[in-house]
Design a protein around this motif. Sequence first.
Motif, mmCIF file in Angstrom:
data_model
loop_
_atom_site.group_PDB
_atom_site.id
_atom_site.type_symbol
_atom_site.label_atom_id
_atom_site.label_comp_id
_atom_site.label_asym_id
_atom_site.label_seq_id
_atom_site.Cartn_x
_atom_site.Cartn_y
_atom_site.Cartn_z
ATOM 1 N N ARG A 289 19.325 38.172 21.078
ATOM 2 C CA ARG A 289 19.298 36.849 20.462
ATOM 3 C C ARG A 289 19.665 36.972 18.992
ATOM 4 O O ARG A 289 19.163 37.832 18.286
ATOM 5 N N CYS A 290 20.538 36.089 18.569
ATOM 6 C CA CYS A 290 20.964 36.069 17.172
ATOM 7 C C CYS A 290 19.843 35.550 16.284
ATOM 8 O O CYS A 290 19.100 34.653 16.668
ATOM 9 N N CYS B 76 21.739 31.743 14.683
ATOM 10 C CA CYS B 76 22.067 30.598 15.533
ATOM 11 C C CYS B 76 21.223 30.570 16.807
ATOM 12 O O CYS B 76 21.279 29.622 17.570
ATOM 13 N N TRP B 77 20.443 31.630 17.027
ATOM 14 C CA TRP B 77 19.498 31.709 18.132
ATOM 15 C C TRP B 77 20.150 31.622 19.503
ATOM 16 O O TRP B 77 19.528 31.252 20.480
ATOM 17 N N ARG B 78 21.414 31.929 19.576
ATOM 18 C CA ARG B 78 22.030 31.982 20.891
ATOM 19 C C ARG B 78 21.726 33.325 21.529
ATOM 20 O O ARG B 78 21.581 34.329 20.828
ATOM 21 N N THR B 79 21.667 33.303 22.831
ATOM 22 C CA THR B 79 21.398 34.548 23.535
ATOM 23 C C THR B 79 22.674 35.051 24.198
ATOM 24 O O THR B 79 23.532 34.274 24.597
ATOM 25 N N PHE B 80 22.766 36.347 24.294
ATOM 26 C CA PHE B 80 23.919 36.967 24.928
ATOM 27 C C PHE B 80 23.486 38.308 25.469
ATOM 28 O O PHE B 80 22.430 38.822 25.092
ATOM 29 N N CYS C 195 26.393 39.038 16.007
ATOM 30 C CA CYS C 195 26.408 37.919 16.929
ATOM 31 C C CYS C 195 27.851 37.570 17.283
ATOM 32 O O CYS C 195 28.687 37.412 16.397
ATOM 33 N N TYR D 17 28.926 34.860 18.326
ATOM 34 C CA TYR D 17 29.174 33.444 18.066
ATOM 35 C C TYR D 17 29.363 33.160 16.585
ATOM 36 O O TYR D 17 30.296 32.475 16.187
ATOM 37 N N CYS D 18 28.470 33.672 15.747
ATOM 38 C CA CYS D 18 28.535 33.337 14.330
ATOM 39 C C CYS D 18 28.718 34.557 13.435
ATOM 40 O O CYS D 18 28.935 34.426 12.247
#
Length: 49
Positions: free
Chosen positions: A6-7, A10-14, A27, A29-30
């Motif tokens: 988890r970032c 931006c708190w996105r998970t991958f 991350c 994403y960001c």
Amino acid sequence: MSDQYRCGRCWRTFDDSKLKVLPGVRCPYCGYNIIYMIRKPTVKVIKAI
Ligand SMILES: [Zn+2]
């Protein structure tokens, strides 16, 4: 079963495979460089008698 990440911004998970695409730990994403590893809780089956 792969680890989830988890970032910190931006708190996105991958998952693991997306993390390896980029150089270093960032991350996807960001581009933030603080990543938390999320360990999935083990699911236990408990039978209620
Ligand atoms: Zn991010």
